[in-house]
Motif scaffolding. Structure first.
Motif, PDB file in Angstrom:
ATOM      1  N   HIS A 145      75.986 113.791  35.476  1.00 21.58           N
ATOM      2  CA  HIS A 145      75.581 115.197  35.586  1.00 21.58           C
ATOM      3  C   HIS A 145      75.686 115.728  37.014  1.00 21.58           C
ATOM      4  N   GLY A 151      67.621 114.967  24.813  1.00 18.52           N
ATOM      5  CA  GLY A 151      68.903 114.603  25.429  1.00 18.52           C
ATOM      6  C   GLY A 151      69.788 115.834  25.508  1.00 18.52           C
ATOM      7  N   ALA A 152      69.173 116.922  25.955  1.00 17.56           N
ATOM      8  CA  ALA A 152      69.838 118.239  25.924  1.00 17.56           C
ATOM      9  C   ALA A 152      70.964 118.344  26.948  1.00 17.56           C
ATOM     10  N   ASP A 209      65.600 115.621  29.062  1.00 18.56           N
ATOM     11  CA  ASP A 209      66.762 114.793  29.392  1.00 18.56           C
ATOM     12  C   ASP A 209      66.346 113.732  30.401  1.00 18.56           C
ATOM     13  N   ASP A 264      63.096 109.483  29.939  1.00 16.49           N
ATOM     14  CA  ASP A 264      63.869 108.641  29.026  1.00 16.49           C
ATOM     15  C   ASP A 264      63.205 108.799  27.652  1.00 16.49           C
ATOM     16  N   ILE A 265      63.973 109.074  26.627  1.00 15.13           N
ATOM     17  CA  ILE A 265      63.383 109.253  25.295  1.00 15.13           C
ATOM     18  C   ILE A 265      62.675 107.970  24.848  1.00 15.13           C
ATOM     19  N   ARG A 319      71.577 116.331  19.697  1.00 14.31           N
ATOM     20  CA  ARG A 319      73.030 116.198  19.509  1.00 14.31           C
ATOM     21  C   ARG A 319      73.540 115.176  20.524  1.00 14.31           C
TER      22      ARG A 319
END
Ligand SMILES: C[S@@+](CC[C@H](N)C(=O)[O-])C[C@H]1O[C@@H](n2cnc3c(N)ncnc32)[C@H](O)[C@@H]1O
Length: 206
Positions: free
Chosen positions: A14, A51-52, A73, A99-100, A115
């Protein structure tokens, strides 16, 4: 706790690449928006995009009038870039760098959207953790939209191996907490003129 390797990978992506230099870029997230519109949610619905990255989903949800939106994210750079793009409107959004795998939600969500983040989970333990997290963090009758690479999709995304799903396997993973309402196969055209087959699955919390 954040997995440093994973965080490092995504920070690198990113911070070094422009929004439209990654394979998953969409100027308008059409399939997600079509599904979300069809759900007829009230504008006060609590929504999370997991996690956009730098996705423009949040811009479009704001345009629709939603005002309880969380954007999560693992990469601070991704969140910072999305905030900058939105300018003043960024204050209307709750931004979460996490972190998810270690996310602890503070509310129940009426819509959970993901997504191309869930499909990076490969270990059974992490997949189970995600399922339990979504199962416990989505309100009763809440909706969940998960987009992954389909069984015909690529093996890797951003150089990382993914778990590919078909209707049976995604249903099996989430069926303890969710009923599968709709599923859709779509082809995503990347900025590099390649095609990626996605499976969009829309669930309702039992
Ligand atoms: C393929 S991109 C998809 C981005 C966005 N959902 C979209 O459709 O444009 C995957 C995103 O998930 C984020 N991500 C990957 N693993 C994650 C994790 N364990 N926790 C939170 N975010 C993660 C990455 O930083 C990246 O922004």
């Amino acid at each position: 706790m954040i997995d440093n390797d994973l965080e490092g990978h995504w920070e690198n992506v990113h911070s070094k690449k422009k929004e439209n230099e990654v394979s998953w870029y969409q100027i308008y997230p059409k399939t997600s928006m079509d599904i979300i519109k069809s759900l007829n949610l009230i504008k006060s619905a609590h929504i999370i995009d997991v996690g956009a990255g730098e996705s423009r989903l949040v811009d479009n949800l704001l345009k629709m009038g939603f005002y309880n939106i969380d954007v999560l994210d693992i990469s601070k750079s991704a969140i910072d870039k999305a905030k900058r793009r939105l300018g003043n409107k960024s204050s209307l959004v709750n931004w979460i760098v996490s972190d998810i795998n270690s996310f602890i939600p503070e509310k129940k969500y009426d819509l959970w959207h993901d997504r191309a983040a869930f499909h990076f989970l490969k270990k059974e333990k992490e997949i189970n953790n995600y399922v339990n997290l979504a199962g416990n963090s989505i309100s009763s009758n809440g909706k969940m939209v998960i987009a992954t690479f389909s069984s015909n999709g690529p093996e890797k995304c951003s150089g990382l191996e993914v778990t590919k799903y078909n209707i049976e396997s995604i249903n099996k993973v989430f069926k303890e907490y969710f009923l599968l309402e709709k599923d859709l196969i779509t082809n995503h055209s990347t900025p590099f003129n390649t095609e990626q087959e996605f499976l969009f699955s829309s669930f309702i919390k039992k």
